[in-house]
Design a protein around this motif. Structure first.
Motif, PDB file in Angstrom:
ATOM      1  N   VAL A   1      11.630  -6.492   2.628  1.00 32.17           N
ATOM      2  CA  VAL A   1      12.954  -6.833   2.093  1.00 32.17           C
ATOM      3  C   VAL A   1      13.993  -6.744   3.205  1.00 32.17           C
ATOM      4  O   VAL A   1      14.847  -7.625   3.341  1.00 32.17           O
ATOM      5  N   ALA A   2      13.898  -5.699   4.007  1.00 34.77           N
ATOM      6  CA  ALA A   2      14.828  -5.546   5.125  1.00 34.77           C
ATOM      7  C   ALA A   2      14.652  -6.677   6.140  1.00 34.77           C
ATOM      8  O   ALA A   2      15.642  -7.192   6.678  1.00 34.77           O
ATOM      9  N   LEU A   3      13.425  -7.082   6.381  1.00 32.77           N
ATOM     10  CA  LEU A   3      13.183  -8.174   7.326  1.00 32.77           C
ATOM     11  C   LEU A   3      13.711  -9.502   6.789  1.00 32.77           C
ATOM     12  O   LEU A   3      14.229 -10.317   7.556  1.00 32.77           O
ATOM     13  N   LEU A   4      13.578  -9.717   5.498  1.00 34.16           N
ATOM     14  CA  LEU A   4      14.124 -10.947   4.912  1.00 34.16           C
ATOM     15  C   LEU A   4      15.647 -10.960   4.981  1.00 34.16           C
ATOM     16  O   LEU A   4      16.254 -12.001   5.251  1.00 34.16           O
ATOM     17  N   LEU A   5      16.266  -9.813   4.751  1.00 33.34           N
ATOM     18  CA  LEU A   5      17.726  -9.734   4.899  1.00 33.34           C
ATOM     19  C   LEU A   5      18.144  -9.985   6.350  1.00 33.34           C
ATOM     20  O   LEU A   5      19.138 -10.659   6.609  1.00 33.34           O
ATOM     21  N   LEU A   6      17.374  -9.453   7.293  1.00 30.13           N
ATOM     22  CA  LEU A   6      17.645  -9.710   8.700  1.00 30.13           C
ATOM     23  C   LEU A   6      17.528 -11.187   9.031  1.00 30.13           C
ATOM     24  O   LEU A   6      18.352 -11.735   9.760  1.00 30.13           O
ATOM     25  N   ALA A   7      16.539 -11.848   8.469  1.00 30.07           N
ATOM     26  CA  ALA A   7      16.370 -13.281   8.711  1.00 30.07           C
ATOM     27  C   ALA A   7      17.537 -14.079   8.138  1.00 30.07           C
ATOM     28  O   ALA A   7      18.003 -15.041   8.766  1.00 30.07           O
TER      29      ALA A   7
ATOM     30  N   VAL B   1       8.705   2.773   3.376  1.00 31.52           N
ATOM     31  CA  VAL B   1       8.150   1.782   4.293  1.00 31.52           C
ATOM     32  C   VAL B   1       7.855   0.506   3.510  1.00 31.52           C
ATOM     33  O   VAL B   1       7.883  -0.591   4.056  1.00 31.52           O
ATOM     34  N   GLY B   2       7.617   0.637   2.225  1.00 33.76           N
ATOM     35  CA  GLY B   2       7.348  -0.510   1.374  1.00 33.76           C
ATOM     36  C   GLY B   2       8.517  -1.470   1.260  1.00 33.76           C
ATOM     37  O   GLY B   2       8.351  -2.622   0.858  1.00 33.76           O
ATOM     38  N   LEU B   3       9.693  -1.027   1.615  1.00 38.32           N
ATOM     39  CA  LEU B   3      10.874  -1.891   1.556  1.00 38.32           C
ATOM     40  C   LEU B   3      11.096  -2.658   2.851  1.00 38.32           C
ATOM     41  O   LEU B   3      12.071  -3.394   2.983  1.00 38.32           O
TER      42      LEU B   3
ATOM     43  N   TYR C   1       0.832  -1.199   0.000  1.00 38.95           N
ATOM     44  CA  TYR C   1       0.000   0.000   0.000  1.00 38.95           C
ATOM     45  C   TYR C   1       0.871   1.255   0.000  1.00 38.95           C
ATOM     46  O   TYR C   1       0.600   2.210  -0.719  1.00 38.95           O
ATOM     47  N   PHE C   2       1.944   1.261   0.777  1.00 36.00           N
ATOM     48  CA  PHE C   2       2.778   2.447   0.891  1.00 36.00           C
ATOM     49  C   PHE C   2       3.761   2.617  -0.262  1.00 36.00           C
ATOM     50  O   PHE C   2       4.347   3.689  -0.409  1.00 36.00           O
ATOM     51  N   LEU C   3       3.966   1.620  -1.084  1.00 37.10           N
ATOM     52  CA  LEU C   3       4.858   1.777  -2.241  1.00 37.10           C
ATOM     53  C   LEU C   3       4.308   2.762  -3.265  1.00 37.10           C
ATOM     54  O   LEU C   3       5.063   3.343  -4.025  1.00 37.10           O
ATOM     55  N   GLY C   4       3.000   2.983  -3.273  1.00 38.04           N
ATOM     56  CA  GLY C   4       2.395   3.904  -4.226  1.00 38.04           C
ATOM     57  C   GLY C   4       2.469   5.366  -3.828  1.00 38.04           C
ATOM     58  O   GLY C   4       2.111   6.234  -4.609  1.00 38.04           O
TER      59      GLY C   4
END
Length: 76
Positions: A57-63, A52-54, A41-44
Motif C-alpha cells: 500500500v505504501a509503495l502504491l502511494l509512492l508510485a 510489514v503487510g502494509l 504472510y506477515f499480515l497474520g
C-alpha cells in the motif's frame, strides 16, 4: 519453497531500487505486486511486524506521488 520467497523478495527489492533510481512509478508498482505474497504472510502475525503487510500500500502511494510529480513537471 523457501527459494521462491527469496527470489520474490530479491526481485521486489531490485525493481524498487531501479524504480527509485530512475524515478519511474511503473517499476514501483511492479515492486508492490512482487511484495504482495510476502506482505500477505506477515499480515497474520499478532505482533508489530504485521505492519510489514502494509508495504504494498505504501509503495502504491509512492508510485501515485511519483506520477503526479512527473505529470506536474511535464505541464510546466
Amino acid at each position: 519453497m523457501l527459494f521462491l520467497w527469496y527470489g520474490s523478495i530479491l526481485a521486489a527489492l531490485a525493481t524498487l531500487a531501479f524504480g527509485l533510481s530512475r524515478r519511474s512509478p511503473k517499476y514501483v508498482v511492479i515492486s508492490a505486486i512482487l511484495f504482495l505474497p510476502f506482505s500477505y504472510y506477515f499480515l497474520g502475525f499478532p505482533v508489530a511486524i504485521r505492519y510489514v503487510g502494509l508495504l504494498p500500500v505504501a509503495l502504491l502511494l509512492l508510485a501515485i506521488i511519483m506520477k503526479r510529480k512527473h505529470m506536474s513537471k511535464a505541464a510546466v
